[in-house]
Design an enzyme around this catalytic site. Structure first.
Site, PDB file in Angstrom:
ATOM      1  N   HIS A  17       0.842  -1.200   0.000  1.00  0.00           N
ATOM      2  CA  HIS A  17       0.000   0.000   0.000  1.00  0.00           C
ATOM      3  C   HIS A  17       0.881   1.256   0.000  1.00  0.00           C
ATOM      4  CE1 HIS A  17      -3.179  -2.500   2.334  1.00  0.00           C
ATOM      5  NE2 HIS A  17      -3.701  -2.246   1.150  1.00  0.00           N
ATOM      6  N   LYS A  41     -17.293  -5.835   7.107  1.00  0.00           N
ATOM      7  CA  LYS A  41     -16.208  -6.768   6.771  1.00  0.00           C
ATOM      8  C   LYS A  41     -15.510  -7.294   8.017  1.00  0.00           C
ATOM      9  CE  LYS A  41     -14.204  -5.842   2.193  1.00  0.00           C
ATOM     10  NZ  LYS A  41     -12.946  -5.341   1.582  1.00  0.00           N
ATOM     11  N   ARG A  90      -2.441  -5.676  -8.525  1.00  0.00           N
ATOM     12  CA  ARG A  90      -1.467  -6.747  -8.324  1.00  0.00           C
ATOM     13  C   ARG A  90      -1.630  -7.855  -9.357  1.00  0.00           C
ATOM     14  NH1 ARG A  90      -3.372  -7.137  -2.222  1.00  0.00           N
ATOM     15  NH2 ARG A  90      -5.210  -6.528  -3.406  1.00  0.00           N
ATOM     16  N   SER A 128      -3.242  -7.488   2.810  1.00  0.00           N
ATOM     17  CA  SER A 128      -3.516  -7.402   4.248  1.00  0.00           C
ATOM     18  C   SER A 128      -4.016  -8.745   4.768  1.00  0.00           C
ATOM     19  CB  SER A 128      -4.568  -6.329   4.533  1.00  0.00           C
ATOM     20  OG  SER A 128      -4.111  -5.075   4.140  1.00  0.00           O
TER      21      SER A 128
HETATM   22  P1  ADP Z   1      -6.088  -5.526   0.500  1.00  0.00           P
HETATM   23  O1  ADP Z   1      -6.532  -6.033  -0.845  1.00  0.00           O
HETATM   24  O2  ADP Z   1      -4.656  -5.826   0.809  1.00  0.00           O
HETATM   25  O3  ADP Z   1      -7.040  -5.853   1.638  1.00  0.00           O
HETATM   26  P2  ADP Z   1      -7.145  -2.844   0.405  1.00  0.00           P
HETATM   27  O4  ADP Z   1      -8.561  -3.218   0.236  1.00  0.00           O
HETATM   28  O5  ADP Z   1      -6.812  -2.028   1.592  1.00  0.00           O
HETATM   29  O6  ADP Z   1      -6.097  -4.010   0.381  1.00  0.00           O
HETATM   30  O7  ADP Z   1      -6.638  -2.172  -0.920  1.00  0.00           O
HETATM   31  C1  ADP Z   1      -6.462  -0.823  -1.176  1.00  0.00           C
HETATM   32  C2  ADP Z   1      -5.815  -0.669  -2.518  1.00  0.00           C
HETATM   33  O8  ADP Z   1      -4.440  -1.055  -2.422  1.00  0.00           O
HETATM   34  C3  ADP Z   1      -6.396  -1.527  -3.627  1.00  0.00           C
HETATM   35  O9  ADP Z   1      -6.371  -0.777  -4.809  1.00  0.00           O
HETATM   36  C4  ADP Z   1      -5.427  -2.685  -3.744  1.00  0.00           C
HETATM   37  O10 ADP Z   1      -5.429  -3.253  -5.036  1.00  0.00           O
HETATM   38  C5  ADP Z   1      -4.137  -1.974  -3.443  1.00  0.00           C
HETATM   39  N1  ADP Z   1      -3.106  -2.853  -2.937  1.00  0.00           N
HETATM   40  C6  ADP Z   1      -3.178  -3.670  -1.876  1.00  0.00           C
HETATM   41  N2  ADP Z   1      -2.018  -4.337  -1.715  1.00  0.00           N
HETATM   42  C7  ADP Z   1      -1.176  -3.923  -2.705  1.00  0.00           C
HETATM   43  C8  ADP Z   1       0.152  -4.266  -3.104  1.00  0.00           C
HETATM   44  N3  ADP Z   1       0.852  -5.179  -2.451  1.00  0.00           N
HETATM   45  N4  ADP Z   1       0.672  -3.632  -4.185  1.00  0.00           N
HETATM   46  C9  ADP Z   1      -0.058  -2.725  -4.868  1.00  0.00           C
HETATM   47  N5  ADP Z   1      -1.314  -2.373  -4.551  1.00  0.00           N
HETATM   48  C10 ADP Z   1      -1.880  -2.966  -3.502  1.00  0.00           C
END
Ligand code: ADP
Length: 169
Positions: A17, A41, A90, A128
């Protein structure tokens, strides 16, 4: 001023992130990291803790701020004066979801654009949920999340040593 909105659950924030947030901050005047409350969630960390972790690791970045939201993303974008939603990508599975969300948002707000940033190769596997699973079984997540986040996770689940598993010495 060009403002980007980086939304997500951030439960908790990972180095993947942060990579997307910092790369976005280098391209826009300001980045607002929008933390979805998402009580349905059943997040591990409540929204205040998720904001606290983000604020800790982004403290040195003057053009980045983290806020909570519990409304349509396009309404949040309007509230902070942003016409750019930036998401990290990703894998193909991310693409399908993000593509659908961007079409929904476009249908509701044509002036707001979604930008997809490719994950850096070293973080393409990082999520996460993966982090929480590893730490819940006593694995080490050092180097994958900021130190303050690792400490809070180990506090909740017990560190790798405490769990007697494959953590680094
Ligand atoms: P997660 O999918 O890890 O629960 P979130 O819902 O918090 O994450 O995702 C927020 C944004 O960050 C989304 O656009 C997700 O695709 C992106 N994201 C999450 N992990 C990564 C990563 N390792 N590299 C690039 N983008 C990421």
């Amino acid at each position: 001023m060009k403002v980007a909105l980086c939304p997500g659950s951030f439960d908790p924030v990972t180095n993947g992130h942060l990579d997307v947030i910092l790369r976005t901050a280098s391209q826009f005047d300001k980045v607002v990291v929008a933390v979805a409350a998402n009580p349905e969630k059943l997040p591990l960390f409540d929204v205040e803790e998720r904001l606290e972790m983000l604020n800790e690791c982004l403290a040195e970045k003057d053009n980045v701020e983290a806020v909570a939201f519990d409304c349509l993303l396009i309404d949040m974008a309007r509230q902070v004066g942003s016409t750019a939603i930036v998401k990290g990508l990703r894998a193909m599975s991310d693409f399908e979801f993000e593509f659908q969300m961007s079409q929904f948002n476009r249908q509701m707000a044509e002036d707001i654009e979604t930008f997809l940033v490719m994950a850096s190769p070293e973080y393409t596997y990082l999520s996460s949920s993966g982090i929480k699973e590893v730490v819940s079984y006593g694995g080490s997540i050092d180097g994958l999340v900021p130190e303050g986040v690792a400490r809070r996770l180990y506090d909740k689940f017990g560190g790798p040593a405490a769990a007697g598993a494959s953590g680094k010495e």
